[in-house]
Write a protein that holds these residues in place. Structure first.
Motif, mmCIF file in Angstrom:
data_model
loop_
_atom_site.group_PDB
_atom_site.id
_atom_site.type_symbol
_atom_site.label_atom_id
_atom_site.label_comp_id
_atom_site.label_asym_id
_atom_site.label_seq_id
_atom_site.Cartn_x
_atom_site.Cartn_y
_atom_site.Cartn_z
ATOM 1 N N THR A 112 0.825 -1.217 0.000
ATOM 2 C CA THR A 112 0.000 0.000 0.000
ATOM 3 C C THR A 112 0.858 1.267 0.000
ATOM 4 N N ALA A 113 2.141 1.132 -0.328
ATOM 5 C CA ALA A 113 3.039 2.288 -0.325
ATOM 6 C C ALA A 113 2.964 3.089 -1.618
ATOM 7 N N GLY A 114 2.280 2.565 -2.616
ATOM 8 C CA GLY A 114 2.190 3.256 -3.899
ATOM 9 C C GLY A 114 3.384 3.033 -4.798
ATOM 10 N N LEU A 115 4.181 2.001 -4.509
ATOM 11 C CA LEU A 115 5.356 1.711 -5.324
ATOM 12 C C LEU A 115 4.952 0.970 -6.597
ATOM 13 N N ALA A 116 5.489 1.408 -7.719
ATOM 14 C CA ALA A 116 5.271 0.674 -8.966
ATOM 15 C C ALA A 116 5.949 -0.694 -8.873
ATOM 16 N N ASP A 117 5.564 -1.611 -9.734
ATOM 17 C CA ASP A 117 6.136 -2.952 -9.766
ATOM 18 C C ASP A 117 7.140 -3.042 -10.908
ATOM 19 N N TYR A 118 8.414 -3.034 -10.567
ATOM 20 C CA TYR A 118 9.454 -3.045 -11.596
ATOM 21 C C TYR A 118 9.454 -4.331 -12.416
ATOM 22 N N PHE A 119 8.880 -5.427 -11.871
ATOM 23 C CA PHE A 119 9.044 -6.759 -12.459
ATOM 24 C C PHE A 119 8.035 -7.043 -13.572
ATOM 25 N N GLU A 120 6.757 -6.853 -13.272
ATOM 26 C CA GLU A 120 5.720 -7.101 -14.278
ATOM 27 C C GLU A 120 4.913 -5.857 -14.614
ATOM 28 N N GLY A 121 5.234 -4.732 -14.000
ATOM 29 C CA GLY A 121 4.528 -3.501 -14.289
ATOM 30 C C GLY A 121 4.994 -2.877 -15.590
ATOM 31 N N PRO A 122 4.146 -2.034 -16.213
ATOM 32 C CA PRO A 122 4.518 -1.389 -17.487
ATOM 33 C C PRO A 122 5.669 -0.409 -17.304
ATOM 34 N N ARG A 123 6.666 -0.518 -18.177
ATOM 35 C CA ARG A 123 7.818 0.388 -18.145
ATOM 36 C C ARG A 123 7.732 1.368 -19.308
ATOM 37 N N PRO A 124 8.117 2.617 -19.096
ATOM 38 C CA PRO A 124 8.024 3.604 -20.172
ATOM 39 C C PRO A 124 8.990 3.354 -21.315
ATOM 40 N N ASP A 125 10.003 2.511 -21.093
ATOM 41 C CA ASP A 125 11.000 2.264 -22.129
ATOM 42 C C ASP A 125 10.794 0.938 -22.846
ATOM 43 N N GLY A 126 9.571 0.370 -22.767
ATOM 44 C CA GLY A 126 9.306 -0.841 -23.531
ATOM 45 C C GLY A 126 8.810 -1.998 -22.700
ATOM 46 N N PRO A 127 9.219 -3.229 -23.034
ATOM 47 C CA PRO A 127 8.707 -4.429 -22.369
ATOM 48 C C PRO A 127 8.979 -4.427 -20.867
ATOM 49 N N THR A 128 8.211 -5.228 -20.145
ATOM 50 C CA THR A 128 8.427 -5.365 -18.714
ATOM 51 C C THR A 128 9.770 -6.049 -18.446
ATOM 52 N N THR A 129 10.227 -5.951 -17.213
ATOM 53 C CA THR A 129 11.486 -6.602 -16.846
ATOM 54 C C THR A 129 11.396 -8.109 -17.055
ATOM 55 N N LEU A 130 10.267 -8.701 -16.682
ATOM 56 C CA LEU A 130 10.106 -10.139 -16.875
ATOM 57 C C LEU A 130 10.154 -10.492 -18.354
ATOM 58 N N GLU A 131 9.471 -9.730 -19.196
ATOM 59 C CA GLU A 131 9.473 -10.001 -20.635
ATOM 60 C C GLU A 131 10.881 -9.894 -21.215
ATOM 61 N N ARG A 132 11.638 -8.933 -20.745
ATOM 62 C CA ARG A 132 13.019 -8.779 -21.227
ATOM 63 C C ARG A 132 13.867 -9.982 -20.829
ATOM 64 N N ALA A 133 13.689 -10.460 -19.592
ATOM 65 C CA ALA A 133 14.485 -11.590 -19.123
ATOM 66 C C ALA A 133 14.115 -12.874 -19.857
ATOM 67 N N ILE A 134 12.833 -13.038 -20.164
ATOM 68 C CA ILE A 134 12.420 -14.226 -20.921
ATOM 69 C C ILE A 134 13.057 -14.201 -22.309
ATOM 70 N N ALA A 135 13.157 -13.013 -22.889
ATOM 71 C CA ALA A 135 13.777 -12.897 -24.218
ATOM 72 C C ALA A 135 15.277 -13.143 -24.163
#
Length: 347
Positions: A112-135
């Motif tokens: 409930t801190a209002g922190l975005a999710d770096y792992f599966e949340g939308p990133r302004p520079d393209g795919p999510t972190t998880l999607e990048r790692a899968i690639a």
């Protein structure tokens, strides 16, 4: 007439035969009742190691609970007080005001801190972190997580927003206060005291063991992500077994890992994160309307993970379900199997 054990086995075997699943490992444990011995149904090898994904967060929570009991951590203090080496500026914004120095440990534990999710949340520079790692598998540090999160759109403080960024910060708190790697804290505080021989936090030193773990699938593809998994610690990097997972969850709820009175505090103030999942303080709850569960009322408390992992105890019947379908897609499958097998165990 088929016994409860036989009916549960049939359900698990049907799921295991589904082409959408990976290697299915499953265990259902029910308490003794009406003079009958307790139920313990196992599918697969009890000691087969598998990644427990976000169930790992419960290990972080145990460390935080012990640190609080020891008087070394105040859950209602700003988290940045315990992170002198990380600059949290700009991570949490409330009505245009930077509140990164105000968000508390408890808020981060509760998502409930209002922190975005770096792992599966939308990133302004393209795919999510998880999607990048899968690639293309890669590793990262807590400093990089903060940097990526800072440019993502934050949530609203006080509202539920599931954030793996938050648990990266919480792991860093444990490391700072214990002055040792997170994996070592888990060993000293949890796995050794409970005798969990098959449970550990996967690190870069463990890459030689990666091939011994149950394979996680993404649709029809087998995933090979050792660098990712060595980067996530209590966010999602714990390896365990069906044998150990049940022992751990029983200890978690029985007061063998921290004061039981603290658990009552954690299992309050529930808020929605993903329907029908809710979060208390470091603990997840799964509930469905009775009309969707054969008019049985369940309240599963524990945690689950994105690779098809569940580790829950039904607060009403005492039934424990531990398992994985090792599939990143079709995320409803483990919950469906959990409800159906638990319903038979509780009957």
């Amino acid at each position: 007439m088929a016994t409860r054990e036989q009916r549960i086995h049939r359900l698990i075997e049907k799921t295991a035969a589904d082409r959408r699943t990976g290697e299915v490992l499953w265990r259902v444990v029910g308490p003794a009742k009406n003079g009958e011995p307790g139920l313990d149904v196992v599918h697969g090898d009890l000691d087969r190691p598998f990644f427990v994904a976000s169930v790992s967060k419960l290990f972080t929570v145990v460390c935080l609970a012990q640190l609080r009991v020891e008087g070394r951590l105040d859950w209602d203090s700003p988290i940045d007080e315990y992170l002198p080496s990380l600059d949290l500026t700009g991570l949490a914004v409330d009505d245009g005001r930077d509140v990164s120095g105000e968000i508390t440990v408890r808020e981060v534990m509760s998502h409930t801190a209002g922190l975005a999710d770096y792992f599966e949340g939308p990133r302004p520079d393209g795919p999510t972190t998880l999607e990048r790692a899968i690639a293309a598998d890669f590793s990262w540090t807590a400093e990089e997580v903060v940097e990526w999160t800072r440019v993502m759109r934050p949530g609203r403080r006080g509202r539920g927003l599931y954030s793996d960024t938050g648990f990266q910060l919480l792991d860093a708190v444990v490391e700072h206060l214990d002055a040792r790697p997170f994996a070592e804290s888990v060993r000293v505080r949890i796995t050794e005291p409970l005798g969990l021989a098959g449970t550990f936090v996967y690190t870069h030193a463990d890459h030689g063991r990666f091939g011994h773990m149950a394979v996680i699938r993404n649709g029809a593809d087998d995933l090979h992500l050792p660098l990712l998994l060595a980067s996530v610690d209590g966010q999602g990097g714990v390896v365990s077994t069906l044998r150990d997972a049940v022992t751990f969850l029983q200890a978690f709820f029985d007061g063998r890992l921290f004061e039981k009175a603290l658990l009552d505090e954690m299992l309050t103030d529930w808020h929605r994160i993903f329907s029908p999942l809710e979060y208390g303080t470091g603990v997840m709850r799964f509930r469905l309307p009775a009309v969707l569960t054969g008019f049985r009322s369940f309240s599963f408390e524990g945690h689950s993970g994105a690779s098809g992992v569940v580790l829950y105890r039904d607060a009403r019947s005492g039934v424990i379900v531990a398992g994985t379908v090792n599939q990143l897609q079709q995320r409803q499958l483990p919950y469906q199997l959990m409800i159906r097998t638990a319903a038979i165990a509780a009957s």
